[in-house]
Write an enzyme that holds these catalytic residues in place. Structure first.
Site: not given
Ligand code: F6P
Length: 563
Positions: A218, A224, A279-280, A365, A396, A524
């Site tokens: 987003k 990452e 995002g979620r 979240e 199990h 972060k």
């Molecule tokens: O972990 C925090 C967060 O902002 C989530 O809410 C989101 O889904 C994820 O990081 C990834 O964010 P982006 O889509 O901006 O890379």
């Protein structure tokens, strides 16, 4: 329509644990504490028909909960006193209910299959939504029919989604849940972890000439994702020997067009979405592109239609017959009046194996918050720990604790009548286990029943008493049962949207903002501050433990050096 959310128009926000409904529920819980659900069934044989709701091919049974009709009345009353109906209208009406980020919350617009406009800040967002869907259709069709060629002229055979959190978990969960619709000649991979093992294990398995990377973020700033995408880009350019290859092998999904351009992905290869999509909650947007690539755009739009059907249900059905409202209020009943700390989600369907992980983010979240909208510390528990694994595997592993442990663990059990792999007696066995577990968790086995069974087996005296203690089960563990005809795109869409609205309703009752996530920011930021130190630069961590760990890390790295 933009503007003030209900909290700002109301003279005084609702303090939920000071309402009459809250007090009535606390009193009612004291009466219910000694009640066993088994006895409620014995006294009321039609309880299960009354405490069940159907929505298209989805059947929701909540009769195995520690509730009576009176409990449900009080819970619905609490929802009403919290203003759920007003807030629901505010969300669908495009108000900025995400107050800390001053944004609307409109993932429902992404799956709006009606002709009704959705207005945010004076503009109808639906033309933009439809435009992106049309672009997704054109692109996924080209990739799937082979007319989209890689740099060397070959057809795409593997899709690698690079994203994390909501830009990963939704696409993975839905692609896996609907994997039976996938074509065998188009593989799907998902890379999320900054641990290089994740990207390298995928790069080892794909061919640079036939791979397509979808960089999903987003913000297009997430460490990452940007790191994994850069590694994939270098790998591709090195293997194909040409920077120009990037435009045939990389597309982006983001709200940040400038970030996408800076990364070197053509804007033509970018699929946008909007800041009013959290995002979620973004799998319904272009973040669903890897899903659409895997199962085709028609099936993806069926998934959207399922979500829309659930939205219509949530918006139009009275609170006491409204599935997400009931799911939410049952959760509140256990979290706030019985002290439950966790909530398990147990799909009896291997294709749904990432469903619990998906709603771990979706729920935790969203509702892992400790201040109300006006910044006051809450005086009650908010979002539970969400966890789960597919059945029958869980039986199990952790079910022992559910049956005989000391904790109250409300759980959702999900299953389809029809398997996508109808082989032999597998589905009957799966169904029998699903039914057996919820029944056993509810009924339990009393010490007298255990004694009778042991006596039948010829055991008596002290040993009988000892074993009876070990072999009785308290029962009264509350479960919701979800039964669908089959987990097809529509039904899955319904289910996901019902869970989303459950989270929304709980957030409203708790008076928190379910749509920001400031809690993840501190870590972060500290990782960014520590990175130069980890790489040998100057600076010192602020606490002794972190300093000692960093020092030990450096020593281990030194020790590894040859010579
Ligand atoms: O972990 C925090 C967060 O902002 C989530 O809410 C989101 O889904 C994820 O990081 C990834 O964010 P982006 O889509 O901006 O890379």
């Amino acid at each position: 329509m933009s503007g003030a959310s209900p909290s700002r128009t109301d003279s005084k926000p609702v303090v939920i644990d000071e309402t009459e409904a809250w007090a009535a529920l606390a009193e009612h819980q004291r009466q219910m504490a000694a009640v066993h659900v088994r006895d409620l069934f014995d006294a009321d044989p039609v309880r299960a028909t009354r405490m069940a709701i159907s929505l298209n091919d989805l059947y929701f049974d909540y009769s195995k909960h520690r509730v009576t009709d009176r409990t449900m009345e009080l819970l619905v009353d609490l929802a009403r006193q919290a203003g759920v109906e007003r807030w629901r209208a505010a969300m669908f009406g495009g108000e900025h209910i995400n107050i800390t980020e001053d944004r609307a919350v409109l993932h429902v617009a992404l799956r709006n299959r009606s002709a009704t406009p959705v207005i945010v800040d004076g503009h109808d967002v639906m033309p933009g939504v439809r435009d992106v869907l049309a672009r997704m259709r054109a692109f996924t069709t080209k990739v799937r029919d082979g007319s989209w060629k890689g740099h060397t002229g070959k057809q795409i055979r593997a899709i690698v989604n690079i994203g994390i959190g909501g830009s990963d978990l939704g696409p993975v969960m839905v692609t896996e849940a609907l994997a039976w619709l996938k074509r065998p000649d188009l593989e799907s991979y998902f890379v999320s972890n900054v641990d290089a093992t994740d990207i390298m294990s995928v790069l080892d398995r794909v061919d640079p000439e036939t791979v397509l990377f979808v960089v999903a973020s987003k913000t297009f700033t997430t460490q990452e994702t940007m790191t994994n995408a850069a590694t994939a880009r270098s790998w591709l350019v090195e293997r194909l020997g040409d920077e120009a290859a990037v435009s045939r092998h990389f597309v982006a999904v983001s709200t940040n067009a400038d970030g996408v351009s800076r990364f070197g992905i053509d804007r033509d290869n970018m699929f946008g979405f909007w800041d009013w999509v959290g995002g979620r909650y973004s799998v319904w947007s272009a973040i669903g592109l890897p899903v659409a690539l895997a199962i085709g755009m028609d099936a993806f739009e069926d998934f959207l239609a399922g979500g829309h059907a659930a939205d219509n249900h949530f918006q139009s059905v009275a609170l006491d017959a409204n599935i997400p409202v009931i799911m939410a209020m049952l959760g509140i009943w256990y979290s706030n009046f019985w002290g439950a700390e966790t909530h398990a989600i147990i799909p009896y369907d291997q294709y749904l194996h990432r469903f619990p992980a998906y709603f771990q983010q979706g729920d935790m979240e969203s509702n892992g918050k400790r201040v109300t909208l006006d910044g006051t510390q809450v005086g009650y528990a908010t979002g539970p720990v969400i966890w789960g694994e597919p059945g029958t595997n869980g039986q199990h592993a952790f079910f022992q604790l559910l049956h005989q442990g000391t904790r109250l663990v409300p759980a959702d059990f999900l299953i389809a009548a029809e398997s996508h792999n109808p082989v032999g007696r597998h589905q009957s066995m799966l169904m029998a286990n699903y039914l057996a577990q919820t029944a056993a968790l509810m009924r339990g086995r009393s010490a007298d029943e255990a004694r009778a069974l042991l006596a039948d087996a010829g055991i008596d005296g002290e040993r009988l008493e000892l074993l009876a203690a070990h072999r009785s089960y308290p029962g009264n563990q509350p479960t919701s049962s979800f039964l669908v005809r089959t987990f097809d795109p529509f039904t899955l869409g319904q289910l996901v949207a019902l869970y989303e609205h459950k989270i929304f309703v709980q957030g409203i009752v708790w008076g928190i903002n379910s749509f920001d996530q400031w809690g993840v920011e501190l870590g972060k930021q500290m990782a960014n501050d520590l990175l130069p130190m980890v790489e040998g630069g100057a600076g010192a961590p602020a606490d002794g433990s972190t300093a000692a760990l960093l020092e030990m890390y450096r020593r281990f790295k030194e020790a590894q050096r040859p010579g």
